[in-house]
Enzyme design. Structure first.
Site, PDB file in Angstrom:
ATOM      1  N   LYS A  16      -3.152 -13.344  -3.027  1.00 44.68           N
ATOM      2  CA  LYS A  16      -2.077 -14.272  -2.530  1.00 44.68           C
ATOM      3  C   LYS A  16      -2.507 -15.240  -1.363  1.00 44.68           C
ATOM      4  CE  LYS A  16       1.761 -11.807  -4.221  1.00 44.68           C
ATOM      5  NZ  LYS A  16       3.050 -11.525  -4.045  1.00 44.68           N
ATOM      6  N   ASN A  18       1.961 -17.358  -5.064  1.00 41.83           N
ATOM      7  CA  ASN A  18       2.137 -16.199  -6.284  1.00 41.83           C
ATOM      8  C   ASN A  18       2.317 -17.100  -7.778  1.00 41.83           C
ATOM      9  OD1 ASN A  18       5.014 -16.808  -6.454  1.00 41.83           O
ATOM     10  ND2 ASN A  18       5.540 -14.871  -6.969  1.00 41.83           N
ATOM     11  N   ASP A  42       8.317 -15.250  -4.434  1.00 34.13           N
ATOM     12  CA  ASP A  42       8.777 -13.962  -4.478  1.00 34.13           C
ATOM     13  C   ASP A  42      10.121 -14.052  -3.358  1.00 34.13           C
ATOM     14  OD1 ASP A  42       6.637 -12.416  -5.552  1.00 34.13           O
ATOM     15  OD2 ASP A  42       5.606 -12.649  -3.667  1.00 34.13           O
ATOM     16  N   GLY A  55      10.142  -4.840   8.971  1.00 31.90           N
ATOM     17  CA  GLY A  55       8.621  -4.948   8.544  1.00 31.90           C
ATOM     18  C   GLY A  55       8.327  -6.736   8.478  1.00 31.90           C
ATOM     19  N   ALA A  56       7.171  -6.994   8.537  1.00 31.41           N
ATOM     20  CA  ALA A  56       6.631  -8.545   8.603  1.00 31.41           C
ATOM     21  C   ALA A  56       5.336  -8.652   7.821  1.00 31.41           C
ATOM     22  CB  ALA A  56       6.492  -8.810  10.125  1.00 31.41           C
ATOM     23  N   GLY A 115       3.438  -9.129   3.715  1.00 34.50           N
ATOM     24  CA  GLY A 115       3.181 -10.161   2.800  1.00 34.50           C
ATOM     25  C   GLY A 115       4.707 -10.242   2.057  1.00 34.50           C
ATOM     26  N   ALA A 116       5.399  -9.313   1.681  1.00 36.89           N
ATOM     27  CA  ALA A 116       6.662  -9.208   1.103  1.00 36.89           C
ATOM     28  C   ALA A 116       7.843  -9.826   2.047  1.00 36.89           C
ATOM     29  CB  ALA A 116       7.055  -7.995   0.449  1.00 36.89           C
ATOM     30  N   TYR A 153      11.332  -0.680  -5.538  1.00 41.97           N
ATOM     31  CA  TYR A 153      11.987  -0.261  -6.399  1.00 41.97           C
ATOM     32  C   TYR A 153      11.807   0.943  -7.276  1.00 41.97           C
ATOM     33  CZ  TYR A 153       7.781  -2.540  -8.437  1.00 41.97           C
ATOM     34  OH  TYR A 153       6.562  -2.983  -8.487  1.00 41.97           O
ATOM     35  N   GLY A 176      14.406  -3.273  -5.064  1.00 45.17           N
ATOM     36  CA  GLY A 176      13.624  -4.287  -5.334  1.00 45.17           C
ATOM     37  C   GLY A 176      13.537  -4.642  -6.913  1.00 45.17           C
TER      38      GLY A 176
HETATM   39  P1  NAP Z   1       2.352  -4.882   3.901  1.00 40.67           P
HETATM   40  O1  NAP Z   1       2.015  -6.493   3.550  1.00 40.67           O
HETATM   41  O2  NAP Z   1       1.481  -3.916   3.879  1.00 40.67           O
HETATM   42  O3  NAP Z   1       3.428  -4.965   5.098  1.00 40.67           O
HETATM   43  C1  NAP Z   1       4.057  -3.697   5.165  1.00 40.67           C
HETATM   44  C2  NAP Z   1       4.855  -3.963   6.532  1.00 40.67           C
HETATM   45  O4  NAP Z   1       5.838  -2.624   6.806  1.00 40.67           O
HETATM   46  C3  NAP Z   1       4.147  -4.224   7.873  1.00 40.67           C
HETATM   47  O5  NAP Z   1       4.870  -5.100   8.535  1.00 40.67           O
HETATM   48  C4  NAP Z   1       4.059  -2.804   8.435  1.00 40.67           C
HETATM   49  O6  NAP Z   1       4.490  -2.921   9.844  1.00 40.67           O
HETATM   50  C5  NAP Z   1       5.433  -2.212   8.130  1.00 40.67           C
HETATM   51  N1  NAP Z   1       5.222  -0.784   8.035  1.00 40.67           N
HETATM   52  C6  NAP Z   1       4.657   0.023   7.309  1.00 40.67           C
HETATM   53  N2  NAP Z   1       4.681   1.362   7.658  1.00 40.67           N
HETATM   54  C7  NAP Z   1       5.448   1.296   8.711  1.00 40.67           C
HETATM   55  C8  NAP Z   1       6.120   2.466   9.440  1.00 40.67           C
HETATM   56  N3  NAP Z   1       6.052   3.801   9.202  1.00 40.67           N
HETATM   57  N4  NAP Z   1       7.057   2.025  10.534  1.00 40.67           N
HETATM   58  C9  NAP Z   1       7.470   0.782  10.691  1.00 40.67           C
HETATM   59  N5  NAP Z   1       6.728  -0.143   9.935  1.00 40.67           N
HETATM   60  C10 NAP Z   1       5.916   0.209   9.034  1.00 40.67           C
HETATM   61  O7  NAP Z   1       3.312  -4.500   2.489  1.00 40.67           O
HETATM   62  P2  NAP Z   1       4.169  -5.606   1.483  1.00 40.67           P
HETATM   63  O8  NAP Z   1       3.319  -5.982   0.420  1.00 40.67           O
HETATM   64  O9  NAP Z   1       4.950  -6.643   2.275  1.00 40.67           O
HETATM   65  O10 NAP Z   1       5.224  -4.539   0.818  1.00 40.67           O
HETATM   66  C11 NAP Z   1       6.133  -4.015   1.751  1.00 40.67           C
HETATM   67  C12 NAP Z   1       7.073  -3.352   0.639  1.00 40.67           C
HETATM   68  O11 NAP Z   1       7.476  -4.242  -0.207  1.00 40.67           O
HETATM   69  C13 NAP Z   1       6.590  -2.234  -0.346  1.00 40.67           C
HETATM   70  O12 NAP Z   1       7.226  -1.107  -0.400  1.00 40.67           O
HETATM   71  C14 NAP Z   1       6.396  -2.833  -1.793  1.00 40.67           C
HETATM   72  O13 NAP Z   1       6.478  -1.985  -2.740  1.00 40.67           O
HETATM   73  C15 NAP Z   1       7.785  -3.876  -1.600  1.00 40.67           C
HETATM   74  N6  NAP Z   1       7.371  -5.075  -2.305  1.00 40.67           N
HETATM   75  C16 NAP Z   1       8.446  -5.264  -3.368  1.00 40.67           C
HETATM   76  C17 NAP Z   1       8.329  -6.464  -4.200  1.00 40.67           C
HETATM   77  C18 NAP Z   1       9.391  -6.400  -5.301  1.00 40.67           C
HETATM   78  O14 NAP Z   1       9.231  -7.448  -6.217  1.00 40.67           O
HETATM   79  N7  NAP Z   1      10.464  -5.778  -5.392  1.00 40.67           N
HETATM   80  C19 NAP Z   1       7.448  -7.170  -4.039  1.00 40.67           C
HETATM   81  C20 NAP Z   1       6.292  -6.917  -2.933  1.00 40.67           C
HETATM   82  C21 NAP Z   1       6.506  -5.870  -2.134  1.00 40.67           C
HETATM   83  P3  NAP Z   1       3.421  -3.634  11.054  1.00 40.67           P
HETATM   84  O15 NAP Z   1       3.533  -4.781  10.693  1.00 40.67           O
HETATM   85  O16 NAP Z   1       3.733  -2.902  12.166  1.00 40.67           O
HETATM   86  O17 NAP Z   1       1.720  -3.051  10.735  1.00 40.67           O
END
Ligand code: NAP
Length: 297
Positions: free
Chosen positions: A85, A106, A121, A145-146, A148-149, A245, A266
């Site tokens: 991405k 995306n 997204d 959280g900060a 990709g999503a 989800y 989600g």
């Molecule tokens: P990512 O890029 O890895 O980002 C994860 C974020 O969560 C980071 O900011 C990380 O914090 C934070 N985090 C992880 N563990 C943590 C904890 N124990 N305590 C506090 N913060 C924590 O992941 P992503 O791709 O954004 O995905 C995030 C979620 O969204 C996943 O569950 C994914 O399944 C879901 N998602 C859903 C869709 C949909 O279509 N519904 C699409 C994409 C993603 P730091 O910044 O501090 O490292």
């Protein structure tokens, strides 16, 4: 006309290759589990569009070659997923505003000989809120959280005129990058975006008390029955969203349900981001209700 990259990745294609049809595809790795081919192929059939959508397993080191090839064929468009991405941006000719602010793509659309990058997204997430009759304009929003999503969702919330966005994250090595991202959103939109420490419970509690909408964009709750938010901080007029989800009901959503909140997971974000891509490629609306019944019930 070469579609070598589709034929070459035979194993990851989950529909039979048909060279007579226009094509759309998903690029990423892994892609075999994706629901996108089902969703888009069903919609092409329903609307009488003579096209097929393939899932193609592409690793970062293969991306340049694949895009060179894609430029020379007539194609409807493509989706892009992990881990491409961000990587793909250097090969794209033009970015729409959401993609530029989020720093990710995306969806690709061929336009006048150029490849244009979009990210659907965030818009898909906001569209999904229509399922619970929630709008974002003028709202104060807290997002956990900060990554990709979260980034895509934050950009779209700001572009769709949320009043404020508070990003709660760990104060770790990515903090400076996220602060710069927030400052850029503030520069380019009228939304007031700030960053707080997710590990400071008093600040988190205060932020929840002044928010209309709470969004979990971390993976916490996916593989454990844990929530980053103490149940006692929730109140019935707070809208609670979890981008997870699977499972459909995370601990956060169970707590939200117990507290009388409107809530959503989600699942429909996935549907609506696909519908946005479909519209960009075909200028037609995906048959949402039918796709929902067939693949999301
Ligand atoms: P990512 O890029 O890895 O980002 C994860 C974020 O969560 C980071 O900011 C990380 O914090 C934070 N985090 C992880 N563990 C943590 C904890 N124990 N305590 C506090 N913060 C924590 O992941 P992503 O791709 O954004 O995905 C995030 C979620 O969204 C996943 O569950 C994914 O399944 C879901 N998602 C859903 C869709 C949909 O279509 N519904 C699409 C994409 C993603 P730091 O910044 O501090 O490292």
């Amino acid at each position: 006309m070469g579609l070598r990259f589709i034929e070459k990745n035979e194993l990851s294609i989950n529909v039979d290759y048909d060279p007579t049809k226009e094509f759309a595809c998903l690029l990423g790795s892994p892609v075999a589990h994706s629901i996108s081919p089902d969703m888009h192929n069903y919609s092409f059939d329903k609307l009488g569009i003579d096209a097929k959508y393939y899932a193609v397993d592409v690793k970062p080191e293969q991306l340049k070659e694949v895009l060179n090839e894609i430029r020379n064929v007539d194609f409807l468009g493509a989706n892009v997923t992990m881990p491409l991405k961000t990587e793909i941006i250097k090969y794209i000719d033009k970015l729409d505003i959401s993609s530029e602010l989020a720093g990710s793509v995306n969806t690709i659309v061929p336009e006048d000989g150029q490849l244009v990058g979009y990210t659907t997204d965030g818009a898909g997430f906001i569209d999904s809120l229509s399922e619970i009759n929630v709008t974002v304009e003028g709202k104060d929003i807290l997002i956990l959280g900060a990554g990709g999503a979260a980034t895509s969702v934050i950009v779209e919330l700001a572009l769709q005129k949320a009043n404020s966005i508070t990003i709660a994250k760990r104060f770790n090595k990515s903090l400076d990058k996220v602060k710069k991202f927030a400052a850029n959103i503030n520069d380019k939109t009228n939304c007031n975006t700030s960053v707080i420490n997710i590990e400071d419970n008093d600040i988190l509690k205060e932020a929840i008390s002044t928010s209309h909408i709470l969004i979990n964009a971390t993976p916490v709750g996916m593989t454990s029955d844990k929530s980053l938010i103490d149940k006692s901080y929730l109140r019935s007029n707070l809208v609670v969203c979890d981008l997870i989800y699977e499972p459909a009901m995370t601990k956060l959503l169970k707590d939200a349900s117990d507290s009388g909140c409107r809530y959503i997971n989600g699942k429909y974000m996935l549907l609506y981001q696909g519908a946005r891509s479909f519209k960009l490629w075909t200028d037609l609306n995906m048959p949402i209700e039918e796709v929902k019944d067939k693949f999301f019930s």
